[in-house]
Design an enzyme around this catalytic site. Structure first.
Site, PDB file in Angstrom:
ATOM      1  CG  ASN A   1      -3.519  -2.657   6.997  1.00 29.45           C
ATOM      2  OD1 ASN A   1      -3.488  -2.046   5.942  1.00 29.45           O
ATOM      3  ND2 ASN A   1      -4.486  -3.503   7.302  1.00 29.45           N
TER       4      ASN A   1
ATOM      5  CD  GLU B   1      -8.264  -9.157  -4.086  1.00 30.93           C
ATOM      6  OE1 GLU B   1      -7.124  -9.587  -3.834  1.00 30.93           O
ATOM      7  OE2 GLU B   1      -9.088  -8.852  -3.200  1.00 30.93           O
TER       8      GLU B   1
ATOM      9  CE1 TYR C   1      -9.327  -3.257   0.339  1.00 29.59           C
ATOM     10  CE2 TYR C   1      -8.577  -1.227  -0.668  1.00 29.59           C
ATOM     11  CZ  TYR C   1      -8.322  -2.359   0.076  1.00 29.59           C
ATOM     12  OH  TYR C   1      -7.062  -2.595   0.577  1.00 29.59           O
TER      13      TYR C   1
ATOM     14  CG  HIS D   1      -4.865  -6.325  -0.539  1.00 33.26           C
ATOM     15  ND1 HIS D   1      -6.086  -6.498   0.057  1.00 33.26           N
ATOM     16  CD2 HIS D   1      -4.880  -7.085  -1.669  1.00 33.26           C
ATOM     17  CE1 HIS D   1      -6.823  -7.325  -0.699  1.00 33.26           C
ATOM     18  NE2 HIS D   1      -6.103  -7.681  -1.750  1.00 33.26           N
TER      19      HIS D   1
ATOM     20  CE  LYS E   1      -3.839  -2.365   2.302  1.00 34.85           C
ATOM     21  NZ  LYS E   1      -4.705  -2.448   3.517  1.00 34.85           N
TER      22      LYS E   1
HETATM   23  P1  RTP Z   1      -6.737  -6.063   2.989  1.00 35.15           P
HETATM   24  O1  RTP Z   1      -7.966  -6.309   2.136  1.00 35.15           O
HETATM   25  O2  RTP Z   1      -6.171  -4.685   2.836  1.00 35.15           O
HETATM   26  O3  RTP Z   1      -5.714  -7.149   2.875  1.00 35.15           O
HETATM   27  O4  RTP Z   1      -7.228  -6.125   4.470  1.00 35.15           O
HETATM   28  P2  RTP Z   1      -8.092  -7.211   5.179  1.00 35.15           P
HETATM   29  O5  RTP Z   1      -8.727  -8.163   4.213  1.00 35.15           O
HETATM   30  O6  RTP Z   1      -7.235  -7.786   6.230  1.00 35.15           O
HETATM   31  O7  RTP Z   1      -9.201  -6.306   5.854  1.00 35.15           O
HETATM   32  P3  RTP Z   1     -10.556  -5.720   5.296  1.00 35.15           P
HETATM   33  O8  RTP Z   1     -11.579  -5.916   6.363  1.00 35.15           O
HETATM   34  O9  RTP Z   1     -10.844  -6.244   3.921  1.00 35.15           O
HETATM   35  O10 RTP Z   1     -10.223  -4.185   5.228  1.00 35.15           O
HETATM   36  C1  RTP Z   1      -9.512  -3.646   4.166  1.00 35.15           C
HETATM   37  C2  RTP Z   1      -8.606  -2.571   4.667  1.00 35.15           C
HETATM   38  O11 RTP Z   1      -9.402  -1.504   5.185  1.00 35.15           O
HETATM   39  C3  RTP Z   1      -8.715  -0.874   6.248  1.00 35.15           C
HETATM   40  N1  RTP Z   1      -9.545  -0.933   7.441  1.00 35.15           N
HETATM   41  N2  RTP Z   1      -9.715   0.101   8.222  1.00 35.15           N
HETATM   42  N3  RTP Z   1     -10.565   1.790  10.311  1.00 35.15           N
HETATM   43  C4  RTP Z   1     -10.945   0.530  10.306  1.00 35.15           C
HETATM   44  O12 RTP Z   1     -11.626   0.054  11.187  1.00 35.15           O
HETATM   45  C5  RTP Z   1     -10.507  -0.309   9.216  1.00 35.15           C
HETATM   46  N4  RTP Z   1     -10.831  -1.574   9.047  1.00 35.15           N
HETATM   47  C6  RTP Z   1     -10.218  -1.955   7.911  1.00 35.15           C
HETATM   48  C7  RTP Z   1      -7.416  -1.619   6.442  1.00 35.15           C
HETATM   49  O13 RTP Z   1      -6.384  -0.959   5.685  1.00 35.15           O
HETATM   50  C8  RTP Z   1      -7.717  -2.977   5.839  1.00 35.15           C
HETATM   51  O14 RTP Z   1      -6.541  -3.647   5.440  1.00 35.15           O
END
Ligand code: RTP
Length: 151
Positions: free
Chosen positions: A115, A129, A52, A118, A12
């Site tokens: 974080n 994707e 997303y 991804h 990212k």
């Molecule tokens: P990613 O898709 O980025 O690998 O992350 P992930 O599956 O672990 O998590 P996801 O729930 O799909 O969330 C995507 C990205 O959104 C941001 N996020 N912010 N502020 C918040 O509560 C929050 N929750 C998620 C994070 O950058 C997350 O990786």
């Protein structure tokens, strides 16, 4: 039995801006995964909203899109045994404070909203994707060490 899979991994904007590109790539290389595609991209709002789309009702969606378009990302496809599940484990939990030390997020960051990386969460989303971020002719085919008996 584990099968050979492909997963989409992205560094990212904060990972790029903090100079963590080589460290993240190294984790996948030394583990034995095969890099089949890589490029630096400045993503558009529209592209990120498609990527997303499952999160569009979340309260953090607008902030997530702003963050993700704040600079270039490094988009990659890695291939190997159990690549999707292992890739997620190597990245660590979404919230870096819950990521195990030794994982990428557990070692390099402390905020969910920053974080640094991804990874696809299923083979189905990996395929989706990969096709969203890469054209078919950007996926390279070559012989890699992991295919030798010595590995
Ligand atoms: P990613 O898709 O980025 O690998 O992350 P992930 O599956 O672990 O998590 P996801 O729930 O799909 O969330 C995507 C990205 O959104 C941001 N996020 N912010 N502020 C918040 O509560 C929050 N929750 C998620 C994070 O950058 C997350 O990786």
């Amino acid at each position: 039995m584990s099968t050979t899979e492909r997963t989409f991994i992205a560094i990212k904007p904060d990972g790029v801006q903090r100079g963590l590109v080589s460290k993240i790539i190294e984790r996948f290389e030394v583990r034995g995964y095969k890099l089949v595609a890589i490029k630096m991209v400045q993503p558009t709002q529209e592209h990120l909203e498609t990527h997303y789309q499952d999160l569009k009702t979340k309260p953090f969606f607008a902030g997530l899109i702003q963050y993700m378009k704040s600079g270039p990302i490094v988009a990659m496809v890695w291939e190997g045994l159990d690549a999707v599940r292992q890739g997620r484990a190597m990245l660590g939990a979404t919230n870096p404070l819950q990521s195990a030390p030794g994982s990428i997020r557990g070692d390099f960051c402390i905020q969910t909203g920053r974080n640094i990386c991804h990874g696809s969460d299923s083979v189905e989303s990996a395929n989706h994707e990969i096709s969203l971020w890469f054209k078919e002719d950007e996926l390279c085919s070559y012989k890699h060490n992991s295919q030798n008996l010595i590995y």
